[in-house]
Design a protein around this motif. Structure first.
Motif, PDB file in Angstrom:
ATOM      1  N   MET A   1       0.841  -1.185   0.000  1.00 36.59           N
ATOM      2  CA  MET A   1       0.000   0.000   0.000  1.00 36.59           C
ATOM      3  C   MET A   1       0.882   1.242   0.000  1.00 36.59           C
ATOM      4  O   MET A   1       1.849   1.332   0.744  1.00 36.59           O
ATOM      5  N   GLY A   2       0.567   2.191  -0.836  1.00 34.47           N
ATOM      6  CA  GLY A   2       1.362   3.398  -0.949  1.00 34.47           C
ATOM      7  C   GLY A   2       0.917   4.485   0.017  1.00 34.47           C
ATOM      8  O   GLY A   2      -0.049   4.325   0.767  1.00 34.47           O
ATOM      9  N   HIS A   3       1.635   5.578  -0.025  1.00 32.44           N
ATOM     10  CA  HIS A   3       1.296   6.721   0.817  1.00 32.44           C
ATOM     11  C   HIS A   3       1.782   8.020   0.167  1.00 32.44           C
ATOM     12  O   HIS A   3       2.611   8.007  -0.734  1.00 32.44           O
ATOM     13  N   ILE A   4       1.233   9.118   0.641  1.00 31.39           N
ATOM     14  CA  ILE A   4       1.602  10.440   0.148  1.00 31.39           C
ATOM     15  C   ILE A   4       2.712  11.003   1.046  1.00 31.39           C
ATOM     16  O   ILE A   4       2.598  10.984   2.268  1.00 31.39           O
ATOM     17  N   LEU A  64       3.801  17.448  -3.057  1.00 33.17           N
ATOM     18  CA  LEU A  64       3.156  16.173  -2.756  1.00 33.17           C
ATOM     19  C   LEU A  64       3.656  15.088  -3.688  1.00 33.17           C
ATOM     20  O   LEU A  64       3.714  15.277  -4.895  1.00 33.17           O
ATOM     21  N   GLU A  65       3.981  13.946  -3.112  1.00 35.10           N
ATOM     22  CA  GLU A  65       4.537  12.831  -3.895  1.00 35.10           C
ATOM     23  C   GLU A  65       3.900  11.532  -3.439  1.00 35.10           C
ATOM     24  O   GLU A  65       3.742  11.297  -2.234  1.00 35.10           O
ATOM     25  N   TYR A  66       3.536  10.685  -4.376  1.00 36.35           N
ATOM     26  CA  TYR A  66       3.000   9.363  -4.054  1.00 36.35           C
ATOM     27  C   TYR A  66       4.130   8.353  -4.096  1.00 36.35           C
ATOM     28  O   TYR A  66       4.887   8.287  -5.063  1.00 36.35           O
ATOM     29  N   ARG A  67       4.246   7.561  -3.028  1.00 34.24           N
ATOM     30  CA  ARG A  67       5.251   6.493  -2.997  1.00 34.24           C
ATOM     31  C   ARG A  67       4.568   5.166  -2.761  1.00 34.24           C
ATOM     32  O   ARG A  67       3.785   5.012  -1.824  1.00 34.24           O
ATOM     33  N   ASP A  68       4.887   4.208  -3.593  1.00 35.34           N
ATOM     34  CA  ASP A  68       4.349   2.861  -3.454  1.00 35.34           C
ATOM     35  C   ASP A  68       5.330   2.055  -2.624  1.00 35.34           C
ATOM     36  O   ASP A  68       6.525   2.060  -2.892  1.00 35.34           O
ATOM     37  N   GLU A  69       4.818   1.358  -1.649  1.00 32.40           N
ATOM     38  CA  GLU A  69       5.714   0.593  -0.764  1.00 32.40           C
ATOM     39  C   GLU A  69       5.889  -0.812  -1.231  1.00 32.40           C
ATOM     40  O   GLU A  69       5.094  -1.501  -1.657  1.00 32.40           O
TER      41      GLU A  69
END
Length: 69
Positions: A1-4, A64-69
């Motif tokens: 699950m990713g996060h901002i 703001l950046e989206y990162r996928d874990e």
């Protein structure tokens, strides 16, 4: 699950602007801007994002950046 991820501190450092100065310019309290800067905010208004981008001369994607874990 990713996060901002919020990169507000990076953009502020690039422009050598303090939290207090930016808060004053965009009309937020330092406490609320700090919550955003540390990534603890649950939401951000487009008008706030627009004001921050205007003052820092950047794009929303710089903050703001989206990162996928």
């Amino acid at each position: 699950m990713g996060h901002i991820v919020v990169n507000l501190d990076v953009e502020m450092a690039k422009r050598k602007i303090s939290l207090g100065e930016l808060a004053e310019r965009v009309g937020l309290t330092q406490a609320n801007l700090s919550i955003l800067k540390t990534g603890k905010a649950k939401a951000i208004r487009f008008s706030t994002l627009e004001s921050i981008c205007r003052e820092l001369g950047c794009q929303p994607g710089d903050i703001l950046e989206y990162r996928d874990e």
